[in-house]
Design a protein around this motif. Structure first.
Motif, PDB file in Angstrom:
ATOM      1  N   GLY A  78      62.057  44.591  29.699  1.00  0.00           N
ATOM      2  CA  GLY A  78      61.855  45.513  28.747  1.00  0.00           C
ATOM      3  C   GLY A  78      62.574  45.332  27.566  1.00  0.00           C
ATOM      4  O   GLY A  78      63.565  44.477  27.343  1.00  0.00           O
ATOM      5  N   PRO A  79      61.961  46.077  26.208  1.00  0.00           N
ATOM      6  CA  PRO A  79      62.575  45.487  25.031  1.00  0.00           C
ATOM      7  C   PRO A  79      63.966  46.333  24.834  1.00  0.00           C
ATOM      8  O   PRO A  79      64.491  47.312  25.278  1.00  0.00           O
ATOM      9  CB  PRO A  79      61.728  46.297  24.182  1.00  0.00           C
TER      10      PRO A  79
ATOM     11  N   TYR B 188      56.479  44.772  18.695  1.00  0.00           N
ATOM     12  CA  TYR B 188      57.307  45.938  18.886  1.00  0.00           C
ATOM     13  C   TYR B 188      57.231  47.066  18.256  1.00  0.00           C
ATOM     14  O   TYR B 188      57.010  48.424  18.696  1.00  0.00           O
ATOM     15  CB  TYR B 188      58.756  45.553  18.968  1.00  0.00           C
TER      16      TYR B 188
ATOM     17  N   GLU C 110      54.203  48.812  18.736  1.00  0.00           N
ATOM     18  CA  GLU C 110      54.177  49.979  19.937  1.00  0.00           C
ATOM     19  C   GLU C 110      54.921  51.258  19.607  1.00  0.00           C
ATOM     20  O   GLU C 110      54.568  52.291  19.946  1.00  0.00           O
ATOM     21  CB  GLU C 110      55.130  49.169  20.949  1.00  0.00           C
ATOM     22  N   VAL C 111      56.048  50.777  18.596  1.00  0.00           N
ATOM     23  CA  VAL C 111      56.883  52.068  18.437  1.00  0.00           C
ATOM     24  C   VAL C 111      55.786  53.098  17.496  1.00  0.00           C
ATOM     25  O   VAL C 111      56.071  54.105  17.796  1.00  0.00           O
ATOM     26  CB  VAL C 111      57.758  51.636  17.241  1.00  0.00           C
TER      27      VAL C 111
ATOM     28  N   LEU D  61      53.564  54.986  20.035  1.00  0.00           N
ATOM     29  CA  LEU D  61      54.320  55.859  20.723  1.00  0.00           C
ATOM     30  C   LEU D  61      54.502  56.811  19.922  1.00  0.00           C
ATOM     31  O   LEU D  61      54.608  58.162  20.473  1.00  0.00           O
ATOM     32  CB  LEU D  61      55.287  55.134  21.319  1.00  0.00           C
ATOM     33  N   GLN D  62      54.986  56.817  18.655  1.00  0.00           N
ATOM     34  CA  GLN D  62      55.450  57.920  17.761  1.00  0.00           C
ATOM     35  C   GLN D  62      54.257  58.832  17.672  1.00  0.00           C
ATOM     36  O   GLN D  62      54.351  59.945  17.816  1.00  0.00           O
ATOM     37  CB  GLN D  62      55.903  57.263  16.277  1.00  0.00           C
TER      38      GLN D  62
ATOM     39  N   LEU E  83      51.806  59.252  19.563  1.00  0.00           N
ATOM     40  CA  LEU E  83      51.617  60.126  20.929  1.00  0.00           C
ATOM     41  C   LEU E  83      52.739  60.998  21.269  1.00  0.00           C
ATOM     42  O   LEU E  83      52.222  62.181  21.616  1.00  0.00           O
ATOM     43  CB  LEU E  83      51.437  59.059  22.314  1.00  0.00           C
ATOM     44  N   ARG E  84      53.755  60.660  20.952  1.00  0.00           N
ATOM     45  CA  ARG E  84      54.926  61.764  21.018  1.00  0.00           C
ATOM     46  C   ARG E  84      54.918  62.990  20.060  1.00  0.00           C
ATOM     47  O   ARG E  84      55.092  64.010  20.494  1.00  0.00           O
ATOM     48  CB  ARG E  84      56.102  60.918  21.085  1.00  0.00           C
TER      49      ARG E  84
ATOM     50  N   LEU F 284      52.356  65.222  21.645  1.00  0.00           N
ATOM     51  CA  LEU F 284      53.253  65.862  22.753  1.00  0.00           C
ATOM     52  C   LEU F 284      54.256  66.941  22.187  1.00  0.00           C
ATOM     53  O   LEU F 284      54.011  67.994  22.832  1.00  0.00           O
ATOM     54  CB  LEU F 284      54.035  64.833  23.625  1.00  0.00           C
ATOM     55  N   LEU F 285      54.682  66.698  21.222  1.00  0.00           N
ATOM     56  CA  LEU F 285      55.504  67.786  20.608  1.00  0.00           C
ATOM     57  C   LEU F 285      54.688  68.711  20.057  1.00  0.00           C
ATOM     58  O   LEU F 285      54.944  69.902  20.235  1.00  0.00           O
ATOM     59  CB  LEU F 285      56.291  66.965  19.462  1.00  0.00           C
TER      60      LEU F 285
ATOM     61  N   GLU G 217      53.463  70.835  23.138  1.00  0.00           N
ATOM     62  CA  GLU G 217      54.756  71.628  23.656  1.00  0.00           C
ATOM     63  C   GLU G 217      54.725  72.717  22.705  1.00  0.00           C
ATOM     64  O   GLU G 217      55.348  73.917  23.184  1.00  0.00           O
ATOM     65  CB  GLU G 217      56.060  70.814  23.695  1.00  0.00           C
TER      66      GLU G 217
ATOM     67  N   THR H 291      61.050  57.587  16.985  1.00  0.00           N
ATOM     68  CA  THR H 291      61.132  57.493  18.212  1.00  0.00           C
ATOM     69  C   THR H 291      61.783  56.138  18.724  1.00  0.00           C
ATOM     70  O   THR H 291      61.779  55.243  17.982  1.00  0.00           O
ATOM     71  CB  THR H 291      59.649  57.745  18.994  1.00  0.00           C
TER      72      THR H 291
ATOM     73  N   VAL I 204      62.065  52.977  21.225  1.00  0.00           N
ATOM     74  CA  VAL I 204      61.362  52.329  22.347  1.00  0.00           C
ATOM     75  C   VAL I 204      62.265  51.351  22.946  1.00  0.00           C
ATOM     76  O   VAL I 204      63.102  50.718  22.320  1.00  0.00           O
ATOM     77  CB  VAL I 204      60.166  51.673  21.832  1.00  0.00           C
TER      78      VAL I 204
ATOM     79  N   ARG J 290      64.066  53.011  33.480  1.00  0.00           N
ATOM     80  CA  ARG J 290      64.363  52.025  34.508  1.00  0.00           C
ATOM     81  C   ARG J 290      65.572  52.357  35.271  1.00  0.00           C
ATOM     82  O   ARG J 290      66.558  52.226  34.425  1.00  0.00           O
ATOM     83  CB  ARG J 290      64.325  50.595  33.790  1.00  0.00           C
TER      84      ARG J 290
END
Lengths: 350, 170
Positions: free
Chosen positions: A78-79, A114, A117-118, A121-122, A124-125, A128-129, A132, B35, B37, B70
């Motif tokens: 994992g990173p 990386y 990916e950040v 994910l940012q 997507l989050r 989600l925020l 919410e 965020t 990671v 994890r």
């Protein structure tokens, strides 16, 4: 390590280490520039990777397991992020594998992969925020509507309360007692909220009963009692056919709250579980509250005597199983009594 | 000689774990949400009962539908700070789940709950009962704001004091 593999790893910005018997790691590939800052000399015989990268401590137990099993499928850590000489973040990932009889640890600079990916994910989050926040707003507004519904119901009920001298606190307590029972029965939150609003409306049909009967001092004669009994059906007619779940529940409670477990009640003489549970609950909490509080026509009866009277009604007037539950919840009911009375007294003092 | 201790910050995503660490370690704060990671480790020297400690503070990416922590990340942890965003109900639920998971994977260890974003207390979504429930878990509960630098030092102190033996016990 084969030349081809070395080339592949260099392309992937990866360093290859093999673990020695003393736990230190030997670099088996050329040293990528980014790694030089962390490890210092590139010609050192071996490196203490765990001291350099504390993150690896949490990975070594899994890596050890894989090496002992001699698995050639890589296991990724994992990173994690390190900070280099110019205070820039370096995203790394380690992978352990068993290769050509050696314990191999790959260390990769994830670089742009990386940060992509950040970014993903940012995105997507943030979504989600927003979701919410919207859900929270809906919850807040629904709660406001429920409170208004409840206030409206209490106001409506207070119209009859003025006439039969029932107190506002009694009405509010009935809802809270009933909701406590519904919660203990694991009802959904919607149904709990509904019974809290609906139960207090059980006597709303009394609005249709003439004052000479409703406010009569002394016992009712047969004819007067027949008229009094119609408050159940009057209440149900007032509340039914609205397509609003809480009013539908209130209509059912109003109609059935004088039914008795043994079938001797009114208006339909239903018995046992044929009586809607909402009405059976309301009957219990209404009797409890009426017994333990003072009324214009009676003094308050001590709780232990009231409970004894209610136990005597189990299986005849009251649902015995629900009464058991009610008795189990007695500490909660007492708390409701105290708190709602306090509110009333505080208001009166003001 | 400083004793090294690993401390993990856990919580739902966007509750302010990174901000709390940045405030504590570097006295910095940014309003913008970045965020996390994976994991980032920061260090901080502290002293408790006259004993110096090097805290290895693990900023572990927040939980959400796409990412869960994890169990390996919890290995060797001396204590955890579980962060809740007081304005988000969901972060409270996640915090309780994480508390259980920590116990499941590494047993009963020192935990402190941070009710973060105390600067937005007008918008808090948690009620008194929920806060009481946290307190009943037997862990300190602190209101914090990385933005206002409120309760941040105390948060870490409350954790360290739980795992740091008193001088006479050393």
């Amino acid at each position: 390590m084969s030349h081809l593999l070395n080339h592949i790893y260099r392309t992937l910005d990866m360093a290859i280490f093999t673990q020695q018997a003393d736990g230190r790691f030997c670099l088996a590939s050329s040293m990528p520039n980014w790694l030089l800052f962390f490890l210092g000399r590139s010609d050192a015989d071996s490196h203490d990777l765990l001291a350099t990268f504390p993150y690896l401590h949490c990975f070594m137990a899994d890596a050890e397991q894989l090496w002992q099993a001699q698995q050639s499928t890589p296991l990724a850590s994992g990173p994690w992020l390190e900070v280099n000489a110019v205070e820039k973040e370096v995203p790394l990932e380690a992978s352990a594998l068993w290769l050509e009889g050696e314990r191999v640890l790959l260390l990769q600079n994830l670089g742009n992969k990386y940060y992509q990916e950040v970014e993903h994910l940012q995105y997507l989050r943030n979504g989600l925020l927003n979701q919410e926040a919207l859900e929270s707003e809906v919850r807040k507004r629904t709660l406001e509507i429920q409170r208004r519904e409840e206030d409206l119901a209490i106001k409506l009920v207070s119209v009859t309360s003025y006439r039969d001298e029932e107190t506002g606190s009694h009405v509010r307590r009935i809802g809270l007692y009933a909701a406590a029972m519904a919660r203990a029965l694991n009802w959904t939150q919607v149904d709990i909220d509904n019974i809290r609003v609906a139960a207090p409306m059980h006597d709303i049909g009394k609005i249709g009963i003439p004052d000479r009967i409703l406010r009569k001092n002394g016992a009712l004669n047969d004819e007067e009692f027949s008229i009094m009994k119609t408050h159940t059906e009057i209440g149900a007619r007032m509340l039914q056919d609205s397509d609003i779940p809480v009013l539908d529940m209130a209509a059912s409670i109003a109609l059935h709250h004088h039914e008795r477990w043994d079938g001797s009640g009114y208006p339909h003489g239903l018995s046992g579980e044929a009586i809607p549970i909402t009405a059976r609950i309301t009957t219990i909490v209404d009797i409890y509250d009426a017994l333990v509080h003072e009324r214009v026509y009676k003094v308050a009866i001590p709780e232990d005597e009231s409970i004894a009277l209610m136990k005597d009604m189990a299986g005849r007037h009251l649902d015995p199983h629900l009464l058991d539950l009610f008795l189990h919840l007695l500490p909660i009911m007492r708390q409701i009594r105290t708190e709602v009375q306090e509110q009333e007294e505080t208001c009166a003092a003001i | 000689m400083a004793i090294q201790k690993k401390v993990c910050l856990l919580g739902a995503f966007a509750v302010g774990k990174t901000s709390l660490i940045q405030r504590y370690v570097n006295s910095l704060f940014s309003d913008k949400y970045h965020t996390t990671v994976g994991v980032k480790i920061d260090k901080k020297q502290v002293t408790c009962h006259e004993q110096p400690y090097t805290l290895m503070i693990w900023d572990i990416a927040g939980e959400d539908d796409f990412y869960s922590i994890r169990p390996a990340h919890l290995r060797g942890t001396a204590g955890c700070i579980i962060v809740i965003d007081g304005t988000r109900q969901n972060s409270y639920t996640v915090a309780l789940e994480l508390f259980e998971r920590v116990q499941e994977h590494v047993g009963r260890l020192p935990v402190v709950f941070a009710l973060n974003k105390a600067d937005l207390q007008d918008e808090w979504a948690l009620d008194r009962e929920q806060r009481q429930l946290l307190e009943q878990l037997g862990c300190p509960v602190l209101a914090t704001s990385a933005k206002l630098d409120q309760g941040v030092d105390a948060l870490f102190e409350q954790l360290v004091v739980q795992f740091a033996p008193k001088k006479e016990e050393l």
